[in-house]
Scaffold this motif. Structure first.
Motif, PDB file in Angstrom:
ATOM      1  N   GLY A  97      56.422  40.020  58.674  1.00 26.12           N
ATOM      2  CA  GLY A  97      56.237  41.290  57.984  1.00 26.12           C
ATOM      3  C   GLY A  97      55.208  41.283  56.880  1.00 26.12           C
ATOM      4  N   THR A  98      54.655  40.122  56.546  1.00 19.09           N
ATOM      5  CA  THR A  98      53.675  40.051  55.453  1.00 19.09           C
ATOM      6  C   THR A  98      52.256  40.094  56.008  1.00 19.09           C
ATOM      7  OG1 THR A  98      53.621  37.624  55.459  1.00 19.09           O
ATOM      8  CG2 THR A  98      55.243  38.695  54.018  1.00 19.09           C
ATOM      9  N   ASP A  99      51.356  40.577  55.172  1.00 16.03           N
ATOM     10  CA  ASP A  99      49.933  40.588  55.503  1.00 16.03           C
ATOM     11  C   ASP A  99      49.147  40.272  54.236  1.00 16.03           C
ATOM     12  OD1 ASP A  99      49.678  43.065  54.046  1.00 16.03           O
ATOM     13  OD2 ASP A  99      50.400  44.121  55.815  1.00 16.03           O
ATOM     14  N   HIS A 100      47.832  40.547  54.254  1.00 18.19           N
ATOM     15  CA  HIS A 100      46.987  40.176  53.124  1.00 18.19           C
ATOM     16  C   HIS A 100      47.366  40.911  51.835  1.00 18.19           C
ATOM     17  CE1 HIS A 100      45.143  43.761  54.825  1.00 18.19           C
ATOM     18  NE2 HIS A 100      44.546  43.973  53.673  1.00 18.19           N
ATOM     19  N   ARG A 101      48.026  42.070  51.942  1.00 18.08           N
ATOM     20  CA  ARG A 101      48.476  42.783  50.727  1.00 18.08           C
ATOM     21  C   ARG A 101      49.514  41.971  49.973  1.00 18.08           C
ATOM     22  NH1 ARG A 101      51.288  47.697  52.763  1.00 18.08           N
ATOM     23  NH2 ARG A 101      51.859  46.178  54.363  1.00 18.08           N
ATOM     24  N   HIS A 102      50.394  41.345  50.702  1.00 17.99           N
ATOM     25  CA  HIS A 102      51.430  40.527  50.073  1.00 17.99           C
ATOM     26  C   HIS A 102      50.818  39.283  49.434  1.00 17.99           C
ATOM     27  CE1 HIS A 102      53.443  42.980  53.130  1.00 17.99           C
ATOM     28  NE2 HIS A 102      54.547  42.876  52.415  1.00 17.99           N
ATOM     29  N   ALA A 103      49.831  38.696  50.107  1.00 24.74           N
ATOM     30  CA  ALA A 103      49.147  37.531  49.539  1.00 24.74           C
ATOM     31  C   ALA A 103      48.435  37.900  48.243  1.00 24.74           C
ATOM     32  CB  ALA A 103      48.155  36.974  50.559  1.00 24.74           C
ATOM     33  N   GLU A 104      47.752  39.033  48.253  1.00 22.08           N
ATOM     34  CA  GLU A 104      47.076  39.510  47.045  1.00 22.08           C
ATOM     35  C   GLU A 104      48.067  39.743  45.921  1.00 22.08           C
ATOM     36  OE1 GLU A 104      44.079  40.678  44.529  1.00 22.08           O
ATOM     37  OE2 GLU A 104      43.769  39.938  46.574  1.00 22.08           O
ATOM     38  N   ALA A 105      49.224  40.308  46.241  1.00 18.66           N
ATOM     39  CA  ALA A 105      50.233  40.595  45.220  1.00 18.66           C
ATOM     40  C   ALA A 105      50.789  39.321  44.601  1.00 18.66           C
ATOM     41  CB  ALA A 105      51.363  41.426  45.833  1.00 18.66           C
ATOM     42  N   ILE A 106      50.952  38.271  45.403  1.00 13.48           N
ATOM     43  CA  ILE A 106      51.437  36.997  44.867  1.00 13.48           C
ATOM     44  C   ILE A 106      50.479  36.471  43.813  1.00 13.48           C
ATOM     45  CG2 ILE A 106      51.875  34.571  45.385  1.00 13.48           C
ATOM     46  CD1 ILE A 106      52.819  35.459  48.172  1.00 13.48           C
ATOM     47  N   TRP A 107      49.178  36.458  44.142  1.00 15.07           N
ATOM     48  CA  TRP A 107      48.230  35.860  43.205  1.00 15.07           C
ATOM     49  C   TRP A 107      47.994  36.736  41.992  1.00 15.07           C
ATOM     50  CZ3 TRP A 107      47.713  31.009  43.129  1.00 15.07           C
ATOM     51  CH2 TRP A 107      47.972  30.295  44.297  1.00 15.07           C
ATOM     52  N   ARG A 108      48.103  38.044  42.137  1.00 12.29           N
ATOM     53  CA  ARG A 108      48.025  38.913  40.947  1.00 12.29           C
ATOM     54  C   ARG A 108      49.207  38.647  40.017  1.00 12.29           C
ATOM     55  NH1 ARG A 108      44.222  42.682  40.656  1.00 12.29           N
ATOM     56  NH2 ARG A 108      43.045  43.244  42.530  1.00 12.29           N
ATOM     57  N   ALA A 109      50.387  38.424  40.588  1.00 10.21           N
ATOM     58  CA  ALA A 109      51.560  38.124  39.773  1.00 10.21           C
ATOM     59  C   ALA A 109      51.404  36.782  39.067  1.00 10.21           C
ATOM     60  CB  ALA A 109      52.816  38.125  40.643  1.00 10.21           C
ATOM     61  N   ILE A 110      50.853  35.805  39.761  1.00  8.12           N
ATOM     62  CA  ILE A 110      50.637  34.493  39.149  1.00  8.12           C
ATOM     63  C   ILE A 110      49.627  34.585  38.010  1.00  8.12           C
ATOM     64  CG2 ILE A 110      49.608  32.212  39.557  1.00  8.12           C
ATOM     65  CD1 ILE A 110      50.912  32.317  42.357  1.00  8.12           C
ATOM     66  N   GLU A 111      48.572  35.343  38.228  1.00  2.00           N
ATOM     67  CA  GLU A 111      47.540  35.482  37.203  1.00  2.00           C
ATOM     68  C   GLU A 111      48.059  36.217  35.972  1.00  2.00           C
ATOM     69  OE1 GLU A 111      44.174  35.695  40.691  1.00  2.00           O
ATOM     70  OE2 GLU A 111      44.393  37.393  39.331  1.00  2.00           O
ATOM     71  N   ARG A 112      48.950  37.181  36.193  1.00  2.00           N
ATOM     72  CA  ARG A 112      49.521  37.895  35.040  1.00  2.00           C
ATOM     73  C   ARG A 112      50.400  36.984  34.204  1.00  2.00           C
ATOM     74  NH1 ARG A 112      49.906  42.187  38.761  1.00  2.00           N
ATOM     75  NH2 ARG A 112      52.056  41.662  39.301  1.00  2.00           N
TER      76      ARG A 112
END
Length: 335
Positions: free
Chosen positions: A298-313
């Motif tokens: 169920g995951t795609d590149h949007r989920h990957a982007e969201a993970i790294w945005r959360a890590i960066e925050r």
């Protein structure tokens, strides 16, 4: 020759992304029919190969944007004997398709890898039975004999390591590790957990990691968790203990539904990518050695982007830590 087999960067504590749910993306986003979820069958045509390469490109673009490495898994989750027979593949045809999958990724790496984004190729090994159910089980010896064929075919390629995914009982994991040891190839083992944080067979994740290590002399390079939503992992991880240091990666499902519910679903539940990213990043607060993050069904590149945005925050919601994660956040902030 494998580029990294003798020196896996995944063991160096630098951050890595993985690709996401290949099969669910192909079925629900691309409209592709995949009997038995066998995505490797697409490699028989140029169009099918292009669809798989486009999947890798989307995630590699995210990794390069954030300056992290990426782990790309071959589409060979169903490319073992029993599943191959269902699709009309002979033993030699299965060997060829496993090797062809690695060639595709090796060519992809030659075009996309950069010093900031190393690409690690993992030869995917799936369970002999259902990834969500542990109804039919093998002994450790039976599991080794069954999986040895596919692991041997992958070992003779440019694959950097093999990875056992969606395993739901311990004996099969042990057999896989023993087969990889026989082939002298590194292996990671990824267990699937139910909503209660346990394997479908009933054992705890702690039991699974510790028994697999005990019976294989800790041969597995590391362990992962996949095919479960981040919110389902709390019960499995709350006990603490040194065994948690053996877990380096999480590839979570987008949906909070149980596996039984997902089996009956006719539509894709891709969850809430932003929430998914926050909850995945927050696992770093418990899994201090986790340096591999990505998605599963169920995951795609949007989920990957969201993970790294959360890590960066950083901050409380993403389990902010020191060490390499703090360095990553600082490096990205300067880009």
């Amino acid at each position: 020759m494998s580029k990294y087999r003798n020196c896996l960067p995944l063991l160096e504590d630098r951050p890595f992304l993985t690709d996401g749910g290949l099969e669910t993306s192909l079925i629900f986003h691309e409209g592709v029919e995949l009997p038995y979820f066998a995505s490797y069958d697409l490699l028989k045509t140029e169009r099918g190969s292009a669809l798989i390469e486009s999947h890798y490109e989307r995630f590699t673009n995210v990794a390069r944007k954030h300056g992290v490495g990426i782990v790309l898994a071959t589409p060979t989750w169903r490319a073992s004997r029993d599943w191959g027979i269902k699709l009309g593949y002979s033993g030699s045809a299965l060997t060829d398709i496993n090797r062809r999958a690695v060639v595709q990724l090796a060519n992809f790496r030659s075009k996309w890898e950069t010093p900031a984004t190393p690409i690690v190729i993992v030869g995917t090994i799936g369970p002999r039975g259902d990834g969500y159910k542990a109804y039919s089980r093998m002994s450790t010896t039976e599991a080794q004999n069954y999986h040895q064929e596919q692991i041997d075919s992958l070992t003779a390629t440019q694959v950097d390591m093999v990875g056992g995914f969606t395993l739901n009982y311990i004996d099969e994991a042990i057999g896989m590790v023993q087969a990889a040891k026989m082939a002298c190839v590194p292996i990671s083992i990824s267990f699937t957990l139910e909503t209660d944080g346990r394997l479908h067979s009933g054992e705890s994740l702690e039991e699974a990691v510790e028994r697999t290590d005990a019976e294989t002399m800790c041969y597995a390079s590391f362990f992962m968790i996949n095919c479960a939503h981040p919110s389902h992992l709390e019960k499995a991880l709350r006990s603490g203990g040194d065994w948690l240091l053996r877990i380096r990666g999480v590839r979570a499902n987008a949906s909070k539904l149980s596996h039984a519910e997902l089996d009956c679903a006719d539509e894709l539940d891709d969850g809430n990518p932003l929430e998914f990213g926050e909850e995945t990043a927050a696992l770093r607060g418990v899994l201090s050695r986790m340096n591999i993050v990505g998605g599963c069904c169920g995951t795609d590149h949007r989920h990957a982007e969201a993970i790294w945005r959360a890590i960066e925050r950083g901050g409380a919601h993403s389990g902010q830590q020191g060490g390499y994660w703090a360095s990553l956040v600082g490096d990205v902030a300067r880009l």
